[in-house]
Structure formats: C-alpha cells, structure tokens
Design a protein around this motif. Structure first.
Motif, PDB file in Angstrom:
ATOM      1  N   TYR A 131     -68.759  28.767  40.873  1.00 34.48           N
ATOM      2  CA  TYR A 131     -69.238  30.151  40.888  1.00 34.48           C
ATOM      3  C   TYR A 131     -70.565  30.285  41.598  1.00 34.48           C
ATOM      4  O   TYR A 131     -70.913  31.331  42.109  1.00 34.48           O
ATOM      5  CB  TYR A 131     -69.299  30.709  39.461  1.00 34.48           C
ATOM      6  CG  TYR A 131     -67.921  30.891  38.882  1.00 34.48           C
ATOM      7  CD1 TYR A 131     -67.084  31.881  39.374  1.00 34.48           C
ATOM      8  CD2 TYR A 131     -67.444  30.058  37.882  1.00 34.48           C
ATOM      9  CE1 TYR A 131     -65.799  32.041  38.878  1.00 34.48           C
ATOM     10  CE2 TYR A 131     -66.171  30.211  37.372  1.00 34.48           C
ATOM     11  CZ  TYR A 131     -65.348  31.211  37.884  1.00 34.48           C
ATOM     12  OH  TYR A 131     -64.084  31.368  37.399  1.00 34.48           O
ATOM     13  N   ALA A 183     -69.080  32.835  30.604  1.00 34.43           N
ATOM     14  CA  ALA A 183     -70.348  32.286  30.126  1.00 34.43           C
ATOM     15  C   ALA A 183     -71.060  31.510  31.228  1.00 34.43           C
ATOM     16  O   ALA A 183     -72.283  31.580  31.354  1.00 34.43           O
ATOM     17  CB  ALA A 183     -70.101  31.374  28.924  1.00 34.43           C
ATOM     18  N   VAL A 184     -70.297  30.778  32.053  1.00 28.92           N
ATOM     19  CA  VAL A 184     -70.959  30.007  33.098  1.00 28.92           C
ATOM     20  C   VAL A 184     -71.236  30.847  34.342  1.00 28.92           C
ATOM     21  O   VAL A 184     -71.696  30.318  35.348  1.00 28.92           O
ATOM     22  CB  VAL A 184     -70.178  28.729  33.501  1.00 28.92           C
ATOM     23  CG1 VAL A 184     -69.969  27.832  32.302  1.00 28.92           C
ATOM     24  CG2 VAL A 184     -68.881  29.068  34.197  1.00 28.92           C
ATOM     25  N   GLY A 185     -70.947  32.143  34.276  1.00 29.85           N
ATOM     26  CA  GLY A 185     -71.416  33.017  35.353  1.00 29.85           C
ATOM     27  C   GLY A 185     -70.359  33.674  36.205  1.00 29.85           C
ATOM     28  O   GLY A 185     -70.674  34.229  37.257  1.00 29.85           O
ATOM     29  N   PRO A 213     -69.192  25.664  36.775  1.00 32.11           N
ATOM     30  CA  PRO A 213     -70.254  26.635  37.086  1.00 32.11           C
ATOM     31  C   PRO A 213     -70.722  26.530  38.541  1.00 32.11           C
ATOM     32  O   PRO A 213     -71.196  27.511  39.113  1.00 32.11           O
ATOM     33  CB  PRO A 213     -71.380  26.268  36.118  1.00 32.11           C
ATOM     34  CG  PRO A 213     -71.056  24.928  35.596  1.00 32.11           C
ATOM     35  CD  PRO A 213     -69.600  24.712  35.740  1.00 32.11           C
ATOM     36  N   ARG A 252     -76.750  34.361  34.114  1.00 30.57           N
ATOM     37  CA  ARG A 252     -76.168  33.197  33.439  1.00 30.57           C
ATOM     38  C   ARG A 252     -75.831  32.116  34.448  1.00 30.57           C
ATOM     39  O   ARG A 252     -76.066  30.936  34.229  1.00 30.57           O
ATOM     40  CB  ARG A 252     -74.873  33.598  32.692  1.00 30.57           C
ATOM     41  CG  ARG A 252     -75.097  34.467  31.483  1.00 30.57           C
ATOM     42  CD  ARG A 252     -73.870  34.479  30.587  1.00 30.57           C
ATOM     43  NE  ARG A 252     -72.679  35.068  31.207  1.00 30.57           N
ATOM     44  CZ  ARG A 252     -72.412  36.366  31.229  1.00 30.57           C
ATOM     45  NH1 ARG A 252     -73.240  37.228  30.680  1.00 30.57           N
ATOM     46  NH2 ARG A 252     -71.314  36.812  31.808  1.00 30.57           N
ATOM     47  N   ARG A 253     -75.279  32.530  35.568  1.00 30.99           N
ATOM     48  CA  ARG A 253     -74.840  31.580  36.582  1.00 30.99           C
ATOM     49  C   ARG A 253     -76.011  30.741  37.096  1.00 30.99           C
ATOM     50  O   ARG A 253     -75.877  29.543  37.288  1.00 30.99           O
ATOM     51  CB  ARG A 253     -74.195  32.355  37.739  1.00 30.99           C
ATOM     52  CG  ARG A 253     -73.662  31.487  38.842  1.00 30.99           C
ATOM     53  CD  ARG A 253     -73.165  32.314  39.992  1.00 30.99           C
ATOM     54  NE  ARG A 253     -72.094  33.215  39.599  1.00 30.99           N
ATOM     55  CZ  ARG A 253     -71.539  34.098  40.431  1.00 30.99           C
ATOM     56  NH1 ARG A 253     -71.956  34.187  41.675  1.00 30.99           N
ATOM     57  NH2 ARG A 253     -70.571  34.891  40.036  1.00 30.99           N
ATOM     58  N   GLN A 289     -64.427  38.315  39.798  1.00 32.08           N
ATOM     59  CA  GLN A 289     -63.916  36.969  40.072  1.00 32.08           C
ATOM     60  C   GLN A 289     -62.788  36.604  39.122  1.00 32.08           C
ATOM     61  O   GLN A 289     -61.828  35.940  39.515  1.00 32.08           O
ATOM     62  CB  GLN A 289     -65.058  35.954  39.988  1.00 32.08           C
ATOM     63  CG  GLN A 289     -66.027  36.110  41.143  1.00 32.08           C
ATOM     64  CD  GLN A 289     -67.298  35.302  40.972  1.00 32.08           C
ATOM     65  OE1 GLN A 289     -67.847  35.248  39.870  1.00 32.08           O
ATOM     66  NE2 GLN A 289     -67.761  34.708  42.052  1.00 32.08           N
ATOM     67  N   GLN A 293     -68.177  36.595  37.417  1.00 27.96           N
ATOM     68  CA  GLN A 293     -68.256  38.045  37.309  1.00 27.96           C
ATOM     69  C   GLN A 293     -66.858  38.597  37.073  1.00 27.96           C
ATOM     70  O   GLN A 293     -65.860  37.933  37.348  1.00 27.96           O
ATOM     71  CB  GLN A 293     -68.863  38.640  38.579  1.00 27.96           C
ATOM     72  CG  GLN A 293     -70.332  38.272  38.718  1.00 27.96           C
ATOM     73  CD  GLN A 293     -70.941  38.767  40.010  1.00 27.96           C
ATOM     74  OE1 GLN A 293     -70.264  38.778  41.029  1.00 27.96           O
ATOM     75  NE2 GLN A 293     -72.193  39.131  39.970  1.00 27.96           N
ATOM     76  N   ALA A 335     -74.097  38.389  34.517  1.00 26.41           N
ATOM     77  CA  ALA A 335     -73.305  37.198  34.852  1.00 26.41           C
ATOM     78  C   ALA A 335     -74.063  36.343  35.866  1.00 26.41           C
ATOM     79  O   ALA A 335     -74.063  35.115  35.792  1.00 26.41           O
ATOM     80  CB  ALA A 335     -71.941  37.608  35.416  1.00 26.41           C
ATOM     81  N   LEU A 336     -74.750  36.993  36.809  1.00 31.46           N
ATOM     82  CA  LEU A 336     -75.530  36.258  37.812  1.00 31.46           C
ATOM     83  C   LEU A 336     -76.694  35.523  37.161  1.00 31.46           C
ATOM     84  O   LEU A 336     -77.002  34.384  37.522  1.00 31.46           O
ATOM     85  CB  LEU A 336     -76.059  37.218  38.886  1.00 31.46           C
ATOM     86  CG  LEU A 336     -75.001  37.741  39.870  1.00 31.46           C
ATOM     87  CD1 LEU A 336     -75.635  38.703  40.862  1.00 31.46           C
ATOM     88  CD2 LEU A 336     -74.319  36.599  40.597  1.00 31.46           C
ATOM     89  N   MET A 367     -64.345  29.968  48.272  1.00 29.18           N
ATOM     90  CA  MET A 367     -64.123  30.547  46.937  1.00 29.18           C
ATOM     91  C   MET A 367     -62.675  31.013  46.796  1.00 29.18           C
ATOM     92  O   MET A 367     -62.018  30.736  45.801  1.00 29.18           O
ATOM     93  CB  MET A 367     -65.078  31.734  46.744  1.00 29.18           C
ATOM     94  CG  MET A 367     -65.058  32.328  45.346  1.00 29.18           C
ATOM     95  SD  MET A 367     -65.794  31.219  44.134  1.00 29.18           S
ATOM     96  CE  MET A 367     -64.904  31.695  42.667  1.00 29.18           C
TER      97      MET A 367
END
Lengths: 236, 402
Positions: free
Chosen positions: A117, B316-318, A114, A88-89, B323, B320, A85-86, B1
């Motif tokens: 995140y 997809a955009v990150g 995005p 992709r981020r 989160q 986790q 995930a990191l 966040m």
C-alpha cells in the motif's frame, strides 16, 4: 500550524460517546494526555474503562465525539476516512492480541502487505520485509505460513509487519494476551529492545501488570478517565 | 499496484478452485452458447451464399401467385403455367440460356424389401443444366423419353444409398408409389442445403410421366430459368415478366399473378430468417450470462463476509476504501473473465462440432469472440461492484473484531 516538535500523540479533552439518550455510553469522558517521541507507554484498566476506545482513536481508526486529537501536530478529527488511512499507512503500526495475520500467506508476504500500500516496488519491498523479519529474529521463517508458526512466532511476524514501514508509533493491543508467560516475556523483551535501542515509540494496552513493567510509563484508566499516570518500575 | 491487485485476485480465486469454477459456470455456459449460436449462424449464412454461388447466381425461379401475406390472397386461385410457357421463354427471350418445368410430390420408393419415402420431382434434363447438376452414373433423360413421358428415373445420392447401398442401381427397376420405373442414372451428390434439408434426397422423373401418373394434369407450378452468362438478371426479369403478362393476358395496370425471384433474393430471404433465428437463440443464451452474473455477485458477497477480518487488517495497515473496492472488483472481473475464456473455448468447440453436424463451414469470428469476452468482463464489473462496495464500506474496527 504545528509546533516545532509536537508530541506524537496529543489528546485534548477527548470524549467518545456511543449511542444516544438513555442508551448513551461515554467510553471516554474527557481525556487529556501526551505521548512524546521515544516513549513506551502501557495503558491498563478494568474492562470497559475505555482502553480500546482510546487505542482506536490513537490509531486513527475511530474519531472522537468531542475534543481534539493531534497526531504529530495534525488535527485528526477533521480528516476524511481516506486521509486517516494514509496516516496509518505512513506513520502507524498495529499489533493485535490475535496477531491478525493473513492465512495461507507466508510470513514475508504478510510483512510486505503494508509496503504494497505504500507503493514500494517488489525488490525494495522484499528487502524491507526481510530486514523487519530479521529484526524480530524470524528471517529463517520468512517462507512459512502462519499455520506453520507458533503463537509467539506469529506475534513476532505481526511485530515485523508493524515495523516494516518505519512508523512513528506502534500501537499494541494486548500483544501477549494469547501467549504463555515464557513467550510473553520474549515478546515484551523484543518490544523493550525496539524502544530502547531504536527509539521506537510504543503505546500498549495490557491486562498484566508484569507486562506493563516493561514499559516506562503506565497510564491507568477507569470509567473513561485517566486515574493515574506514572513512571513504571521498569523505567530505569 | 494494479498488477499486485490482479495477482492477489488470481490467488484468491485459485485458493478455492472448485467453488470458483461452479461460480463462473453460468458465465461459461452463457458465453459458450452465444459464441456457438453466432458462429454457426454465420457459418450457415456463408453456406447459403456459397450454395447460391453453386446453383449459379443466374438461376431464377418463376412461380404462380404473388408472395403476399394477409387477407385477400387465398391460396388455390393461382393459375399454374403450361408446358408451352417453358418453350416460349426459351424461344422468345434471348438472354435465357434454358428453362425447365418442375413439379414435386412425396412418394414411397420401393426396391426389393426396402421402402423409402422421398421427394419425386417431375422435370426434364434442362433442369440439370439450369441448376448446374451433373449425372454421376448412367445418363440423363433422352428427348424421346421426355416427350413420351416414359417411366424412367434418376436417383439422388441419398435415395441410392437407402435403397441400393453401394450397389449400382442403373438399369434396375423400382417402384415409385404405384408406378414402376427404370433407373437410368444417379445424380452427383450435392449435400445439405442451407437449411439442412438433404438435396440428394430426390428422384427425378420426366415431367410428362409425372403429369400423367402422379398429378393427373400438365400444370406447371414452378419453372427454373437460367440466364446466359454476361446477361443482366434485371434485363431478363423485365423480359420474362413482360412475356408472361402477355401470355397470361394481364391488362395494363393489373398486378402480376406470378412471381419471379432470382437467387440473390432467395439468399437474402434465407439469410434474414437465419438472422432472426440466430438473434433469438443468442438472446436466450444472453439470459444465461445474466444468471451467471448473479451467481458471481452471490459468491463475492460470501467472499466479502468470509474475509471481513482480512479487509480489516488491510484497512488498518493503510488500505483506502478505493483500494479495497478495487481489489474485490478486480477479483470479480478476473473471475468472470476466466469464465469468459472457458466459455469462448467451449463455444468454439461446440460450434466446430455443430458446423460439422449441420454441414456448414466453421467460421470463427474474432469480433464475436472479443465481444462475448468483453461482455463477460462487463458482467464482472456490474455484478462485482455491489459486493466490492460493501467491502470498501466496512468499518475497520468492526472488521478486525470479526
């Protein structure tokens, strides 16, 4: 350790197998390929040839059953879900056929997603998102909901979202699949410009040969294997 | 966040206000019920304490028999007191200010065409002194009326209102059961007691009149005793107990056949009953909180399913897994905490209303409110966790295809 300038994407004999025994499906059957920084690659092939599976693995959404996938020289196969995930981020951007924007959320907020995140502050985030929207020519539509935008405009918002984080690669899965020819051409010209002018690395799956010609390189897949890998007519 | 997550949760909740409201209704009702119960319970405890203060902390009640439960204590065998016992207590115990006999029965009071069932107490003017009760209109009994057992009476405020409205009853004659009696006074209004019984719903008549015409004998079942200011209740208790043992010829080593309670004891008895009731009702109310939590879990599961694609996009955009989990968990917590807030407001409103109806003080307690609110947020954590975990475990590829 990673080589000094590793390819952005490197597949080494990758296989992806779904199911077991008689129901076993080999979506990818030993693929090796490299994508270097600054390339614009189109991936084509008939349905079931493994294009989407290859894209999912490139996008670190899926892991290969066998073989090694190096992203910027990093072995992805051994990473955990959260580590991927990191990746992709910070390094990947996605463009989908169906745009995949959040409904009842303005274009600006969609592009900011995005960046949230990524941990950017509010002001920074807004500035980056506006810059990305400006790049796709939609700065004046920043406060519109997706439902107030045309298909082509929605796809541009999605491109802005993919660009906003400054990714190393943008992966586009049939980005013009839902659009008419005129809009498709506009989207492709935008992607081409991003590649040529900003040096953005793009890998795109498409069904349409006309669209593939906007890329510089075309990979043709059949039955989970690379059948041909050549320069396109558009690569000048 | 976290602030972003909180705002996002609020947005998601407000996107569908009607559904969100129905979702938290269970929590609202649960919290409101708990707050209302506990607040009214505390109010009535405060009322009991205040009543005791009002009646005088130095009031004691002497009654025959032991307060005992179980076999071996059959009723009816208790020896009543005699009128002479009252005089003995006043004469022989220095710390006693005064004492009064009391015996009650339920009778119909009649004036003109109006009937009213009320409590008739045979006693004397010393009772008014002992219980610190004033006569508002007219007068108390005279010594002559008391010793002759004359047919006179003093009305409580409620009885006055029922039979005479706003008119002045002093000097009128009314009937009590089969007896006729003359009204000589009206008592000052006292209001409801701790248990909601109306203390003003009473007619006082001289004890001897009651003994002769209602009871048929001069037995005294209850003696009210008031202790002089500055004298210890404990000391008076010991003195009175010793005197009564002597009068009633109870040998050494034998148990008392009477009991003497001071108002502290009465108050603590009332309060313990009060606590049990409050606890029981609160427990029932807490069940509603549980049901409310299940409602939240249900709607969160629906929400996760509806928003599968959104979850896929976020991943997809990150985003986790943690989160995504946090996002849905915060949403459930915000939802139930909003329910908790509504519940607190509703509960306080109900408690204020109830306090007024039951005539007890309205005493909102910050601790109770905080606890109920925290508990509602906890409901969100507990029942939001499972749907949130389901969201966090979604496969991004599947979720995007949804």
């Amino acid at each position: 350790m990673a080589a000094p300038n590793p390819p952005v994407i490197e597949f080494c004999d990758i296989a992806r197998v779904y199911g077991t025994g008689a129901a076993e499906v080999r979506a990818l059957d030993g693929i090796s390929l490299k994508v270097e920084k600054g390339e614009f690659v189109a991936v084509m092939g008939p349905s079931g040839s493994g294009k989407s599976t290859a894209m999912n693995i490139m996008g670190c959404l899926d892991r290969p059953t066998a073989g090694r996938y190096l992203f910027n020289g990093i072995e992805v196969g051994t990473l955990t879900r959260d580590q991927r995930a990191l990746l992709r981020r910070h390094y990947l951007g996605f463009i989908f056929q169906g745009y995949n924007l959040l409904a009842r959320t303005t274009a600006l907020q969609n592009v900011e997603l995005p960046l949230i995140y990524k941990g950017l502050g509010r002001a920074e985030r807004e500035a980056a998102a506006l810059a990305a929207l400006d790049k796709v020519g939609l700065a004046d539509r920043a406060h519109h909901d997706p439902s107030e935008l045309s298909g082509g405009q929605q796809q541009r918002v999605a491109i802005a979202r993919a660009l906003a984080t400054g990714p190393h690669v943008v992966l586009a899965d049939e980005p013009t699949g839902n659009l008419d020819t005129k809009r498709s051409v506009e989207i492709m010209e935008l992607l081409q410009a991003l590649n040529r002018e900003d040096g953005l690395t793009i890998v795109m799956v498409t069904h349409e040969e006309d669209m593939a010609d906007y890329a510089r390189r075309l990979i043709w897949m059949v039955d989970g294997k690379v059948q041909s890998d050549r320069r396109t007519k558009g690569d000048a | 966040m976290l602030w972003e997550t909180f705002k996002l949760a609020l947005q998601a909740i407000l996107r569908n206000p009607m559904r969100s409201f129905l979702t938290v209704l269970g929590v609202v009702i649960g919290v409101a019920a708990v707050i209302a119960m506990v607040t009214i319970g505390k109010g009535s405890t405060a009322q009991v304490t205040a009543d005791v203060q009002k009646m005088g902390a130095n009031l004691m009640i002497l009654s025959p028999g032991q307060m005992r439960f179980g076999p071996g204590n059959s009723g009816g065998s208790e020896r009543a007191f005699a009128l002479s016992d009252v005089d003995r207590i006043i004469d022989q115990i220095g710390s006693v200010e005064t004492a009064a006999p009391s015996r009650t029965s339920s009778l119909v009071a009649v004036f003109g065409n109006t009937n009213y069932q009320t409590r008739v107490a045979g006693t004397d003017s010393r009772y008014l002194t002992a219980s610190d009760w004033a006569v508002a209109e007219g007068r108390s009994f005279t010594t002559a009326e008391e010793s002759a057992g004359k047919n006179v009476c003093i009305l409580g405020e409620t009885v006055r209102q029922e039979l005479f409205g706003r008119a002045d009853p002093v000097g009128e004659r009314m009937r009590l059961g089969a007896m006729s009696c003359q009204i000589v006074g009206v008592l000052a209004a006292k209001g409801a007691s701790s248990f909601g019984t109306d203390q003003d719903d009473v007619v006082l008549i001289p004890f001897k009149f009651f003994g002769r015409r209602v009871a048929g004998n001069m037995d005294v079942p209850t003696i009210y005793i008031s202790v002089r200011d500055g004298f210890s209740i404990e000391r008076a208790t010991n003195d009175i107990t010793a005197l009564m043992r002597e009068v009633r010829r109870i040998g050494p080593g034998e148990e008392d056949d009477f009991s003497l309670r001071d108002m502290e004891q009465v108050a603590s008895m009332l309060n313990s009953v009060n606590r049990v009731l409050t606890g029981l009702l609160s427990a029932v109310a807490a069940v509603s909180l549980l049901v409310g939590g299940i409602g939240i879990m249900n709607i969160m599961l629906v929400s996760v399913t509806e928003r599968t694609r959104e979850i896929g996009i976020r991943m997809a955009v990150g985003a986790q897994a943690g989160q995504v989990l946090l996002q849905f968990l915060v949403e459930a917590i915000v939802l139930s905490a909003l329910g908790g807030m509504l519940g607190v407001a509703l509960g306080l409103a109900l408690a204020a209303l109830g306090a007024q109806l039951l005539n007890v003080p309205f005493t909102p307690d910050a601790g109770t409110i905080g606890l109920a609110f925290a508990f509602s947020a906890l409901v969100g954590v507990v029942f939001g966790y499972f749907p949130a975990r389901r969201a966090a475990r979604l496969d991004p590829i599947e979720a995007l295809r949804h």
